[in-house]
Design an enzyme around this catalytic site. Structure first.
Site, PDB file in Angstrom:
ATOM      1  N   GLY A 338     -13.915 -29.578 -12.058  1.00  0.00           N
ATOM      2  CA  GLY A 338     -14.341 -30.266 -13.072  1.00  0.00           C
ATOM      3  C   GLY A 338     -14.814 -29.032 -13.387  1.00  0.00           C
ATOM      4  CD  GLU A 362       1.736  -5.529   2.572  1.00  0.00           C
ATOM      5  OE1 GLU A 362       2.560  -6.287   2.768  1.00  0.00           O
ATOM      6  OE2 GLU A 362       0.324  -5.493   2.171  1.00  0.00           O
TER       7      GLU A 362
HETATM    8  C1  FAD Z   1      -4.709  -5.315  -6.935  1.00  0.00           C
HETATM    9  C2  FAD Z   1      -3.188  -4.986  -6.239  1.00  0.00           C
HETATM   10  C3  FAD Z   1      -3.121  -3.765  -5.316  1.00  0.00           C
HETATM   11  C4  FAD Z   1      -1.724  -3.062  -4.891  1.00  0.00           C
HETATM   12  N1  FAD Z   1      -1.879  -2.197  -4.137  1.00  0.00           N
HETATM   13  C5  FAD Z   1      -0.906  -1.777  -3.524  1.00  0.00           C
HETATM   14  C6  FAD Z   1      -0.342  -0.457  -2.947  1.00  0.00           C
HETATM   15  O1  FAD Z   1      -1.188  -0.242  -1.986  1.00  0.00           O
HETATM   16  N2  FAD Z   1       0.639   0.196  -2.865  1.00  0.00           N
HETATM   17  C7  FAD Z   1       1.988  -0.016  -3.371  1.00  0.00           C
HETATM   18  O2  FAD Z   1       2.645   0.747  -3.044  1.00  0.00           O
HETATM   19  N3  FAD Z   1       1.488  -1.033  -4.587  1.00  0.00           N
HETATM   20  C8  FAD Z   1       1.048  -1.491  -4.155  1.00  0.00           C
HETATM   21  N4  FAD Z   1       0.860  -2.760  -5.256  1.00  0.00           N
HETATM   22  C9  FAD Z   1       1.355  -2.918  -6.725  1.00  0.00           C
HETATM   23  C10 FAD Z   1       2.345  -3.957  -6.076  1.00  0.00           C
HETATM   24  O3  FAD Z   1       2.752  -4.051  -4.604  1.00  0.00           O
HETATM   25  C11 FAD Z   1       3.450  -4.485  -7.010  1.00  0.00           C
HETATM   26  O4  FAD Z   1       3.126  -4.412  -8.441  1.00  0.00           O
HETATM   27  C12 FAD Z   1       4.570  -5.334  -7.339  1.00  0.00           C
HETATM   28  O5  FAD Z   1       5.298  -4.836  -6.203  1.00  0.00           O
HETATM   29  C13 FAD Z   1       5.131  -5.379  -8.605  1.00  0.00           C
HETATM   30  O6  FAD Z   1       5.241  -4.300  -9.141  1.00  0.00           O
HETATM   31  P1  FAD Z   1       5.505  -4.201 -10.920  1.00  0.00           P
HETATM   32  O7  FAD Z   1       3.787  -4.646 -10.867  1.00  0.00           O
HETATM   33  O8  FAD Z   1       6.001  -2.577 -11.050  1.00  0.00           O
HETATM   34  O9  FAD Z   1       6.236  -5.413 -11.362  1.00  0.00           O
HETATM   35  P2  FAD Z   1       7.593  -5.524 -12.054  1.00  0.00           P
HETATM   36  O10 FAD Z   1       8.173  -5.181 -10.989  1.00  0.00           O
HETATM   37  O11 FAD Z   1       7.601  -5.150 -12.906  1.00  0.00           O
HETATM   38  O12 FAD Z   1       7.808  -6.744 -12.001  1.00  0.00           O
HETATM   39  C14 FAD Z   1       7.239  -7.890 -12.967  1.00  0.00           C
HETATM   40  C15 FAD Z   1       8.023  -9.557 -13.134  1.00  0.00           C
HETATM   41  O13 FAD Z   1       9.215  -9.351 -13.127  1.00  0.00           O
HETATM   42  C16 FAD Z   1       9.087  -9.686 -11.694  1.00  0.00           C
HETATM   43  N5  FAD Z   1      10.504  -9.213 -11.530  1.00  0.00           N
HETATM   44  C17 FAD Z   1      11.098  -7.737 -10.630  1.00  0.00           C
HETATM   45  N6  FAD Z   1      12.469  -7.499 -11.003  1.00  0.00           N
HETATM   46  C18 FAD Z   1      12.697  -9.228 -10.733  1.00  0.00           C
HETATM   47  C19 FAD Z   1      14.268  -9.772 -10.645  1.00  0.00           C
HETATM   48  N7  FAD Z   1      15.134  -9.006  -9.695  1.00  0.00           N
HETATM   49  N8  FAD Z   1      14.377 -10.718  -9.577  1.00  0.00           N
HETATM   50  C20 FAD Z   1      13.713 -11.326 -10.385  1.00  0.00           C
HETATM   51  N9  FAD Z   1      12.448 -11.792 -11.021  1.00  0.00           N
HETATM   52  C21 FAD Z   1      11.614 -10.183 -11.066  1.00  0.00           C
HETATM   53  C22 FAD Z   1       8.688  -9.911 -11.044  1.00  0.00           C
HETATM   54  O14 FAD Z   1       8.486 -11.006  -9.904  1.00  0.00           O
HETATM   55  C23 FAD Z   1       6.893 -10.076 -12.070  1.00  0.00           C
HETATM   56  O15 FAD Z   1       7.346 -11.234 -12.217  1.00  0.00           O
HETATM   57  C24 FAD Z   1      -1.061  -3.193  -6.136  1.00  0.00           C
HETATM   58  C25 FAD Z   1      -0.919  -4.050  -6.695  1.00  0.00           C
HETATM   59  C26 FAD Z   1      -1.548  -4.401  -7.250  1.00  0.00           C
HETATM   60  C27 FAD Z   1      -2.106  -4.712  -8.168  1.00  0.00           C
END
Ligand code: FAD
Length: 390
Positions: A338, A362
């Site tokens: 709650g 990932e």
């Molecule tokens: C706390 C944290 C730790 C991390 N650690 C690492 C790390 O150690 N090494 C590393 O390399 N990265 C790391 N990342 C990065 C992480 O893997 C990315 O943030 C993630 O892959 C998404 O990429 P983006 O944030 O650019 O989102 P975007 O790719 O811009 O996506 C934005 C939205 O659009 C959606 N989207 C994008 N393309 C499509 C599609 N073709 N179809 C449908 N939906 C789509 C996504 O699902 C999301 O909802 C980390 C991120 C965070 C926040």
């Protein structure tokens, strides 16, 4: 044979990880979250008791545990605090491409250092303009004699501020999209610059940083795998690490579920513990099912790897389901509490914040669905040896 009963060794491993989480992580988890404190003391202890670098092969001094063992450990440590587990587990993400693509000498040099001391390694794939679509990355690696020179910035890099080693993905053929990416193992030097530490919604005990490589020179022997095959290598890595993320999500969900069960038996409304109300019971029942199925999916995807089979579909099933379930279970745990669930004096709002990252890193839950759709509509045989999705 289908059998998920654990061996005595696996039960001992679970007990070791659970005791460590209960003794070393849980008591400080909410404090670490509040102040976004780096858990160096826990990292040192986890290294000492053998709960880090679990997949490094025995030939390099590592424990050589299999993927199912890894899932067992990751669930328990994430039950303690998934932010701490992200800090402890990031070495696994960075080690996988080294073990898959490094030469014997490079593997030995890297692994023996991680085994000897609680050193950290980061996996640097994401860039500001290249997240889900890594083919848009701008980091360049240019060959000059027997070296490569790397320039570019990576964002959201777990453990970036503290890592001694970085696995860096960079374009070696900028015109070739994802077929022009190569992976390198880079040792920290003064050309590797930490630009920014992120202030995050959840997993605040983990470190997430922007890292710039400024004319960073890497000996060509640190190229991992073949030139321009880095995307394939990254996909092979994620097949191996997504079961562990699913296990982490299971640990978060289990923690929230346990808190919700206890609270529902204590909190009295309308003259009875709220656990007596069927609406609460059904929420608890759904939480229990989601925790159970998340674990099974994680273990299933890990066992396939341990059997040397390709697990691309199963690891995406597991990561997607466990991540979405963790978000649902932790949100429901707040509901069971709650109004108190919304208050920081109570434990579940942290778990809800922590769960969110499970749907993002990932490969987001949308990207997992893309993989699942592709693997379902264009199926490949599961008996194939583990290979990349690319
Ligand atoms: C706390 C944290 C730790 C991390 N650690 C690492 C790390 O150690 N090494 C590393 O390399 N990265 C790391 N990342 C990065 C992480 O893997 C990315 O943030 C993630 O892959 C998404 O990429 P983006 O944030 O650019 O989102 P975007 O790719 O811009 O996506 C934005 C939205 O659009 C959606 N989207 C994008 N393309 C499509 C599609 N073709 N179809 C449908 N939906 C789509 C996504 O699902 C999301 O909802 C980390 C991120 C965070 C926040």
């Amino acid at each position: 044979m289908v059998d998920f009963s654990l061996t005595d060794e696996q039960k001992n491993l679970r007990e070791l990880a659970h005791d460590f989480a209960a003794r070393e992580i849980r008591p400080v988890a909410w404090e670490l979250d509040r102040d976004s404190t780096w858990p160096q003391a826990i990292i040192d202890k986890a290294h000492e008791v053998g709960l880090m670098n679990t997949h490094l092969p025995e030939q390099y001094g590592g424990p050589g545990l299999d993927y199912l063992d890894g899932c067992i450990i990751e669930e328990e440590l994430s039950w303690g605090c998934s932010g701490v587990q992200t800090s402890l587990g990031a070495n696994g993400l960075a080690s996988a491409p080294v073990m898959l693509g490094g030469s014997e000498d490079v593997k030995r040099e890297f692994a023996e250092e991680l085994v000897a001391e609680p050193k950290l390694a980061s996996f640097c794939l994401t860039e500001p303009d290249a997240g889900s679509d890594v083919s848009g990355m701008r980091t360049r690696a240019v060959r000059k004699g027997d070296k490569y020179v790397i320039n570019g910035s990576k964002c959201f890099i777990t453990n970036g501020s503290y890592a001694d080693w970085f696995v860096v993905y960079a374009k070696t053929d900028p015109e070739a999209g994802h077929r022009g990416i190569s992976a390198f193992l880079v040792r920290r030097d003064d050309t590797v610059i930490v630009d920014k530490k992120e202030d995050k919604l959840g997993q605040r005990a983990s470190n997430t940083a922007t890292i710039t490589f400024n004319e960073t020179e890497v000996d060509a022997r640190y190229l991992l795998g073949e030139e321009n095959k880095g995307f394939k290598l990254a996909m092979m890595v994620l097949d191996r690490t997504r079961p562990g993320v699913a296990a982490m999500a299971t640990g978060i969900a289990r923690a929230a579920f346990e808190f919700a069960c206890d609270y529902s038996k204590e909190r009295v409304q309308f003259g009875v513990p709220i656990a007596m109300h069927q609406a609460i019971q059904f929420m608890i029942a759904d939480m229990a099912t989601k925790v159970h199925l998340s674990r099974l999916a994680a273990w299933n995807s890990a066992v396939l790897l341990d059997q040397g089979k390709r697990n691309t579909l199963e690891s995406s099933h597991a990561k997607r389901f466990a991540a979405d379930s963790a978000m649902e279970v932790t949100t429901d745990a707040v509901q069971v509490y709650g109004g108190y669930g919304f208050i920081k004096d109570y434990p579940v709002e942290k778990l809800m914040r922590d769960a969110k990252i499970m749907q993002l890193y990932e490969g987001t839950s949308q990207i997992q669905r893309l993989v699942i759709a592709r693997e379902t509509l264009l199926p490949r045989r599961i008996e194939e040896p583990a290979t990349a999705t690319a």
